[in-house]
Write an enzyme that holds these catalytic residues in place. Sequence first.
Site, PDB file in Angstrom:
ATOM      1  N   SER A 126       0.797  -1.233   0.000  1.00 37.15           N
ATOM      2  CA  SER A 126       0.000   0.000   0.000  1.00 37.15           C
ATOM      3  C   SER A 126       0.828   1.281   0.000  1.00 37.15           C
ATOM      4  O   SER A 126       0.661   2.162   0.854  1.00 37.15           O
ATOM      5  CB  SER A 126      -0.992  -0.005   1.166  1.00 37.15           C
ATOM      6  OG  SER A 126      -2.147   0.660   0.748  1.00 37.15           O
ATOM      7  N   SER A 127       1.688   1.387  -0.989  1.00 35.90           N
ATOM      8  CA  SER A 127       2.407   2.649  -1.176  1.00 35.90           C
ATOM      9  C   SER A 127       1.422   3.774  -1.496  1.00 35.90           C
ATOM     10  O   SER A 127       1.673   4.935  -1.174  1.00 35.90           O
ATOM     11  CB  SER A 127       3.442   2.521  -2.299  1.00 35.90           C
ATOM     12  OG  SER A 127       2.816   2.377  -3.558  1.00 35.90           O
ATOM     13  N   GLU A 160      -9.000   7.639  -3.246  1.00 36.19           N
ATOM     14  CA  GLU A 160      -8.570   6.473  -4.020  1.00 36.19           C
ATOM     15  C   GLU A 160      -9.739   5.888  -4.828  1.00 36.19           C
ATOM     16  O   GLU A 160      -9.591   5.553  -5.991  1.00 36.19           O
ATOM     17  CB  GLU A 160      -7.956   5.416  -3.087  1.00 36.19           C
ATOM     18  CG  GLU A 160      -7.427   4.210  -3.833  1.00 36.19           C
ATOM     19  CD  GLU A 160      -6.034   3.758  -3.422  1.00 36.19           C
ATOM     20  OE1 GLU A 160      -5.386   4.391  -2.582  1.00 36.19           O
ATOM     21  OE2 GLU A 160      -5.597   2.735  -3.984  1.00 36.19           O
ATOM     22  N   ASP A 172      -6.361   0.031   4.424  1.00 36.70           N
ATOM     23  CA  ASP A 172      -5.042   0.599   4.119  1.00 36.70           C
ATOM     24  C   ASP A 172      -4.901   2.017   4.660  1.00 36.70           C
ATOM     25  O   ASP A 172      -3.895   2.377   5.267  1.00 36.70           O
ATOM     26  CB  ASP A 172      -4.804   0.626   2.606  1.00 36.70           C
ATOM     27  CG  ASP A 172      -4.884  -0.750   1.985  1.00 36.70           C
ATOM     28  OD1 ASP A 172      -5.044  -1.734   2.736  1.00 36.70           O
ATOM     29  OD2 ASP A 172      -4.806  -0.841   0.746  1.00 36.70           O
TER      30      ASP A 172
HETATM   31  P1  ADP Z   1       0.395  -0.233  -3.996  1.00 36.83           P
HETATM   32  O1  ADP Z   1      -0.019  -1.667  -3.902  1.00 36.83           O
HETATM   33  O2  ADP Z   1       1.845  -0.088  -3.670  1.00 36.83           O
HETATM   34  O3  ADP Z   1      -0.494   0.660  -3.198  1.00 36.83           O
HETATM   35  P2  ADP Z   1      -0.835   1.151  -6.206  1.00 36.83           P
HETATM   36  O4  ADP Z   1      -0.861   0.832  -7.640  1.00 36.83           O
HETATM   37  O5  ADP Z   1      -2.111   1.169  -5.455  1.00 36.83           O
HETATM   38  O6  ADP Z   1       0.235   0.175  -5.532  1.00 36.83           O
HETATM   39  O7  ADP Z   1      -0.190   2.615  -6.019  1.00 36.83           O
HETATM   40  C1  ADP Z   1       1.061   2.897  -6.573  1.00 36.83           C
HETATM   41  C2  ADP Z   1       1.086   4.310  -7.122  1.00 36.83           C
HETATM   42  O8  ADP Z   1       1.142   5.258  -6.036  1.00 36.83           O
HETATM   43  C3  ADP Z   1       2.322   4.603  -7.946  1.00 36.83           C
HETATM   44  O9  ADP Z   1       2.136   4.229  -9.290  1.00 36.83           O
HETATM   45  C4  ADP Z   1       2.472   6.114  -7.787  1.00 36.83           C
HETATM   46  O10 ADP Z   1       1.602   6.806  -8.645  1.00 36.83           O
HETATM   47  C5  ADP Z   1       2.006   6.335  -6.358  1.00 36.83           C
HETATM   48  N1  ADP Z   1       3.151   6.297  -5.422  1.00 36.83           N
HETATM   49  C6  ADP Z   1       3.345   5.422  -4.417  1.00 36.83           C
HETATM   50  N2  ADP Z   1       4.503   5.692  -3.751  1.00 36.83           N
HETATM   51  C7  ADP Z   1       5.048   6.767  -4.370  1.00 36.83           C
HETATM   52  C8  ADP Z   1       6.250   7.527  -4.177  1.00 36.83           C
HETATM   53  N3  ADP Z   1       7.137   7.210  -3.221  1.00 36.83           N
HETATM   54  N4  ADP Z   1       6.472   8.579  -4.983  1.00 36.83           N
HETATM   55  C9  ADP Z   1       5.594   8.909  -5.949  1.00 36.83           C
HETATM   56  N5  ADP Z   1       4.463   8.226  -6.194  1.00 36.83           N
HETATM   57  C10 ADP Z   1       4.184   7.157  -5.435  1.00 36.83           C
HETATM   58 MG    MG Z   2      -2.583   0.754  -3.472  1.00 34.97          MG
END
Ligand code: ADP
Ligand code: MG
Length: 381
Positions: A126-127, A160, A172
């Site tokens: 969950s970045s 989101e 998340d």
């Molecule tokens: P996750 O499972 O990691 O949440 P997602 O596809 O839901 O994957 O979200 C990822 C997106 O969030 C990336 O493509 C980007 O647009 C954004 N994101 C996440 N972390 C960063 C970061 N450190 N810097 C810039 N954008 C980010």
């Molecule tokens: Mg995500």
Amino acid sequence: MTLQGKVRAAFKAAFGAPPAFIVRAPGRVNLIGEHTDYNDGFVFPMAIDRAAWIALRPRNDKRVLALSLDMDDRREYKLDDLRRPRQNQWIDYLIGVAWALQERGYTLRGWEGVVAGDVPIGSGLSSSAALELAAARAFHAVSGFQWDAAAIALACQAAENNWLGVNCGIMDQMISAAGVKERALLIDCRSLETDSAPLPPGTAVVILDTDTRRGLVDSAYNERRAQCEAAARHFGVSALRDIDLPTFERRASELDSLTRSRARHVITENARTLRARDAMDAGDADSLGQLMIESHISLRDDFAVSSPALDAIVDCANADGACYGARMTGAGFGGCAVALVDAAEAAGFVERVTACYTAATGIQPALYITRASAGAEMVHP
Ligand code: ADP
Ligand code: MG
């Protein structure tokens, strides 16, 4: 250099002065309680020691100007002129959070800052929620509204769902908003009440990324949701959360076998998740590990959302002497598993499970030893 140091230095280089604020918001891993969130049930994640960071200072206008170190990109937008995304880029998460907060009546001030993170992108930690909550903390730092973790988490989830168009439950954002250091957070997905519990003493949590992803997750996810809703309708309740195990066992034969299996997973998983809290409160790593093992079996056999790679890495982990219990985590079909291990043996565990999984599948996994961290916060700049 730490990420905090990195965003501070990059801010100074870009804006010629130290930042006024530095904020961070963590990614997460779910210890137990899988596919229970949309059944109004319980989840038990912890915030991890990987986070999105923003160094910033306020502006006297309605502009947000942000630099992403990870994307090597510089973007800006106006808070009184938010443009809907055509395809989701990193800046759209910052715009979406502003949109959702303003929709809810928060008055926002502009800021300029530097964004960087170490939550691996797209691996199920969950970045995206980390970035959303960091953005919300940044707006909070400059705008000074009241920080209510559940209200802010709901706003970020709305960003989101309705701005980025990505379907996700509340877990998340809630754990990134409200995580507690050294503790996991039991979340009631119906009321959003939370209750933290300590990780058993002497244990470490290891995230095991299978390095596999599957494209059809969305359709399978929607199918499971529909099956759960059908079972709830059959029992005359609004969500499977309202059916306890004795009631289910008494009436299970009324359901067709597929719906019965799906419902059995959700109902037993809710019960396991509540028992996990008792195990944590008692500092009982063996019981917590056993519940995680049972969770995986239920997800694999009753809910059918595991995969050969997830089963392989979980089998490698559970066969290791340092492991109390391991299971797949997240929606499934690929992505990550999570293991509770003896902290003193964690490094050896990582080495042995990496070798075991590579031998079984030919794939190089990524394993992270992780600690439970605090939720979204402002740190001293
Ligand atoms: P996750 O499972 O990691 O949440 P997602 O596809 O839901 O994957 O979200 C990822 C997106 O969030 C990336 O493509 C980007 O647009 C954004 N994101 C996440 N972390 C960063 C970061 N450190 N810097 C810039 N954008 C980010
Ligand atoms: Mg995500």
